[in-house]
Scaffold this motif. Structure first.
Motif, PDB file in Angstrom:
ATOM      1  N   ALA A 122      36.949  17.657  33.809  1.00  0.00           N
ATOM      2  CA  ALA A 122      37.559  18.679  32.954  1.00  0.00           C
ATOM      3  C   ALA A 122      38.974  18.999  33.415  1.00  0.00           C
ATOM      4  CB  ALA A 122      36.699  19.942  32.982  1.00  0.00           C
ATOM      5  N   LYS A 123      39.712  19.697  32.556  1.00  0.00           N
ATOM      6  CA  LYS A 123      41.075  20.118  32.868  1.00  0.00           C
ATOM      7  C   LYS A 123      41.047  21.572  33.345  1.00  0.00           C
ATOM      8  CE  LYS A 123      43.074  16.998  29.426  1.00  0.00           C
ATOM      9  NZ  LYS A 123      43.892  16.881  28.192  1.00  0.00           N
ATOM     10  N   TRP A 124      41.714  21.826  34.481  1.00  0.00           N
ATOM     11  CA  TRP A 124      41.591  23.119  35.156  1.00  0.00           C
ATOM     12  C   TRP A 124      42.897  23.905  35.177  1.00  0.00           C
ATOM     13  CZ3 TRP A 124      37.437  25.226  38.205  1.00  0.00           C
ATOM     14  CH2 TRP A 124      36.249  24.470  38.166  1.00  0.00           C
ATOM     15  N   LEU A 125      42.728  25.220  35.167  1.00  0.00           N
ATOM     16  CA  LEU A 125      43.796  26.175  35.463  1.00  0.00           C
ATOM     17  C   LEU A 125      43.459  26.770  36.826  1.00  0.00           C
ATOM     18  CD1 LEU A 125      46.055  28.343  34.946  1.00  0.00           C
ATOM     19  CD2 LEU A 125      44.335  29.636  33.665  1.00  0.00           C
ATOM     20  N   LEU A 126      44.357  26.579  37.816  1.00  0.00           N
ATOM     21  CA  LEU A 126      44.050  26.993  39.183  1.00  0.00           C
ATOM     22  C   LEU A 126      45.273  27.555  39.889  1.00  0.00           C
ATOM     23  CD1 LEU A 126      41.802  24.034  40.409  1.00  0.00           C
ATOM     24  CD2 LEU A 126      41.060  26.377  39.970  1.00  0.00           C
ATOM     25  N   PRO A 127      45.044  28.342  40.936  1.00  0.00           N
ATOM     26  CA  PRO A 127      46.168  28.793  41.776  1.00  0.00           C
ATOM     27  C   PRO A 127      46.780  27.608  42.516  1.00  0.00           C
ATOM     28  CG  PRO A 127      44.191  30.103  42.178  1.00  0.00           C
ATOM     29  CD  PRO A 127      43.765  28.927  41.384  1.00  0.00           C
ATOM     30  N   LEU A 128      47.902  27.846  43.158  1.00  0.00           N
ATOM     31  CA  LEU A 128      48.589  26.805  43.906  1.00  0.00           C
ATOM     32  C   LEU A 128      47.749  26.346  45.097  1.00  0.00           C
ATOM     33  CD1 LEU A 128      52.210  28.308  43.984  1.00  0.00           C
ATOM     34  CD2 LEU A 128      51.366  26.467  42.515  1.00  0.00           C
ATOM     35  N   PRO A 129      47.968  25.110  45.569  1.00  0.00           N
ATOM     36  CA  PRO A 129      47.247  24.640  46.764  1.00  0.00           C
ATOM     37  C   PRO A 129      47.434  25.603  47.945  1.00  0.00           C
ATOM     38  CG  PRO A 129      48.411  22.828  45.708  1.00  0.00           C
ATOM     39  CD  PRO A 129      48.852  24.078  44.999  1.00  0.00           C
ATOM     40  N   GLY A 130      46.368  25.789  48.712  1.00  0.00           N
ATOM     41  CA  GLY A 130      46.418  26.703  49.849  1.00  0.00           C
ATOM     42  C   GLY A 130      45.859  28.076  49.529  1.00  0.00           C
ATOM     43  N   HIS A 131      45.847  28.450  48.237  1.00  0.00           N
ATOM     44  CA  HIS A 131      45.272  29.735  47.831  1.00  0.00           C
ATOM     45  C   HIS A 131      43.766  29.719  48.084  1.00  0.00           C
ATOM     46  CE1 HIS A 131      43.962  32.999  45.172  1.00  0.00           C
ATOM     47  NE2 HIS A 131      45.210  33.423  45.146  1.00  0.00           N
ATOM     48  N   GLY A 132      43.203  30.864  48.461  1.00  0.00           N
ATOM     49  CA  GLY A 132      41.781  30.935  48.776  1.00  0.00           C
ATOM     50  C   GLY A 132      40.894  30.454  47.642  1.00  0.00           C
ATOM     51  N   LEU A 133      41.249  30.811  46.406  1.00  0.00           N
ATOM     52  CA  LEU A 133      40.455  30.414  45.253  1.00  0.00           C
ATOM     53  C   LEU A 133      40.488  28.899  45.071  1.00  0.00           C
ATOM     54  CD1 LEU A 133      38.876  32.267  43.368  1.00  0.00           C
ATOM     55  CD2 LEU A 133      40.756  32.136  41.740  1.00  0.00           C
ATOM     56  N   ARG A 134      41.666  28.323  45.283  1.00  0.00           N
ATOM     57  CA  ARG A 134      41.819  26.871  45.159  1.00  0.00           C
ATOM     58  C   ARG A 134      40.980  26.162  46.234  1.00  0.00           C
ATOM     59  NH1 ARG A 134      46.056  23.946  42.768  1.00  0.00           N
ATOM     60  NH2 ARG A 134      45.671  21.709  42.992  1.00  0.00           N
TER      61      ARG A 134
ATOM     62  N   ALA B 292      44.350  49.281  50.293  1.00  0.00           N
ATOM     63  CA  ALA B 292      44.406  48.108  49.425  1.00  0.00           C
ATOM     64  C   ALA B 292      42.989  47.622  49.160  1.00  0.00           C
ATOM     65  CB  ALA B 292      45.240  46.997  50.050  1.00  0.00           C
ATOM     66  N   LEU B 293      42.663  47.467  47.886  1.00  0.00           N
ATOM     67  CA  LEU B 293      41.348  46.993  47.468  1.00  0.00           C
ATOM     68  C   LEU B 293      41.461  45.500  47.171  1.00  0.00           C
ATOM     69  CD1 LEU B 293      38.441  47.952  46.811  1.00  0.00           C
ATOM     70  CD2 LEU B 293      39.207  48.293  44.444  1.00  0.00           C
ATOM     71  N   CYS B 294      40.837  44.681  48.025  1.00  0.00           N
ATOM     72  CA  CYS B 294      41.059  43.235  47.971  1.00  0.00           C
ATOM     73  C   CYS B 294      39.762  42.465  48.188  1.00  0.00           C
ATOM     74  CB  CYS B 294      42.040  42.786  49.058  1.00  0.00           C
ATOM     75  SG  CYS B 294      43.606  43.630  49.116  1.00  0.00           S
ATOM     76  N   PHE B 295      39.868  41.164  47.942  1.00  0.00           N
ATOM     77  CA  PHE B 295      38.824  40.245  48.342  1.00  0.00           C
ATOM     78  C   PHE B 295      39.125  39.741  49.749  1.00  0.00           C
ATOM     79  CE2 PHE B 295      38.740  39.583  43.653  1.00  0.00           C
ATOM     80  CZ  PHE B 295      37.457  40.036  43.436  1.00  0.00           C
ATOM     81  N   MET B 296      38.088  39.384  50.468  1.00  0.00           N
ATOM     82  CA  MET B 296      38.281  38.840  51.810  1.00  0.00           C
ATOM     83  C   MET B 296      37.215  37.812  52.084  1.00  0.00           C
ATOM     84  SD  MET B 296      38.227  40.826  55.460  1.00  0.00           S
ATOM     85  CE  MET B 296      38.353  39.941  57.019  1.00  0.00           C
ATOM     86  N   GLN B 297      37.644  36.611  52.515  1.00  0.00           N
ATOM     87  CA  GLN B 297      36.693  35.585  52.913  1.00  0.00           C
ATOM     88  C   GLN B 297      36.187  35.903  54.316  1.00  0.00           C
ATOM     89  OE1 GLN B 297      38.286  31.648  52.431  1.00  0.00           O
ATOM     90  NE2 GLN B 297      39.257  32.156  50.504  1.00  0.00           N
TER      91      GLN B 297
END
Length: 298
Positions: free
Chosen positions: A190-202, A144-149
């Motif tokens: 500004a107005k944002w498009l974001l993943p759900l709360p708890g997601h790494g990006l969020r 699996a090719l993924c991002f990882m914090q």
């Protein structure tokens, strides 16, 4: 000793009640009692003490629960490895990738590889990282090719370091923030498009504003899908979001532009994951090396 008996005993250890075990396993209470009697006879020791309407584990019962967990994990690992062996014998590689790395990172290597390795076939899963990790652990994927914090550690998986991709705050070309002063308060408004709360990006976005002493911005659209699948929404509105620099270079990132905000927070490591205790066939190992070399060369 039957594996199914150990599974039933594990449920008994969890519920401490024969009736609830019967409900959870779909067995009759009489069948659950017989399994318990069979285990006690096999080990020649009492595993539970009856207490009111329930039971309490004896010292021997607690030992058996621990061993049952080990056996369950071993059985699951065996099934995963057999699935991998079956796939390998057919010359199939099962690989997962996050949407942000599909077009920019995986597909070019996949195209070259399939052109010269005609006997190899692929099963491709495109999901967010958390779901790909689950598929890996369940034996549904080889790689699996993924991002990882940096803070994420998983004892069941190991990975190869591929590189780092930077996220950029992006909007449609001509957006009013493209040439505005770089003030975090303007991003907050500004107005944002974001993943759900708890997601790494969020969490990265929330931490950015917290570091500047600001509350999180207004999220107009929340999604459980990859942001990369919703870029047409950005092109046709004043919403902003964050995307990887690699994604901006693909077709999905067309007509979008990075806003002039730089921060070291917006970085994620790219890694190629696989199960720690598993058999990787020569077919999978060869592709793993090819993919790793191709991506680290850039």
């Amino acid at each position: 000793m039957r594996i199914e008996d150990l599974r039933v005993f594990s449920v008994l250890a969890e519920t401490r009640n024969l009736h609830r075990v019967a409900q959870k396993t779909g067995l009759t209470q009489s069948a659950v009692s017989k399994i318990l009697q069979r285990l006690e006879a096999e080990f020649d020791t009492r595993l539970v003490d009856r207490k009111g309407r329930g039971v309490e584990l004896t010292a021997a019962g607690r030992v058996l629960v621990e061993r049952a967990a080990d056996v369950g994990a071993s059985v699951a690992q065996t099934y995963a490895e057999m699935a991998a062996a079956k796939s390998a014998s057919a010359g199939k590689i099962r690989i997962g990738v996050v949407p942000a790395l599909l077009e920019s990172a995986l597909l070019p290597t996949l195209a070259r590889y399939t052109a010269r390795e005609s006997a190899v076939s692929f099963r491709l899963s495109v999901q967010v990282s958390a779901l790909l990790f689950d598929e890996l652990k369940d034996g549904q994927l080889d790689l699996a090719l993924c991002f990882m914090q940096d803070s994420v550690v998983d004892e069941e998986l190991q990975s190869d370091e591929i590189g780092v991709d930077r996220y950029r705050i992006v909007a449609r070309q001509g957006h009013r923030l493209a040439h505005a002063p770089t003030d975090p308060r303007m991003l907050q408004a500004a107005k944002w498009l974001l993943p759900l709360p708890g997601h790494g990006l969020r969490q990265i976005v929330d931490r950015y504003f917290d570091d500047h002493g600001l509350t999180p911005p207004q999220t107009v659209v929340e999604t459980d899908a990859s942001i990369s699948l919703l870029t047409s929404l950005l092109r046709n509105s004043d919403l902003i979001t964050i995307l990887t620099e690699q994604m901006l270079k693909t077709y999905a990132g067309r007509d979008l532009a990075a806003l002039p905000y730089e921060t070291a927070l917006f970085e994620s490591r790219i890694r190629l994951f696989y199960r720690r205790k598993t058999y990787l066939s020569p077919v999978v190992q060869k592709f793993r090396s090819t993919l790793r070399d191709a991506l680290t060369a850039h």
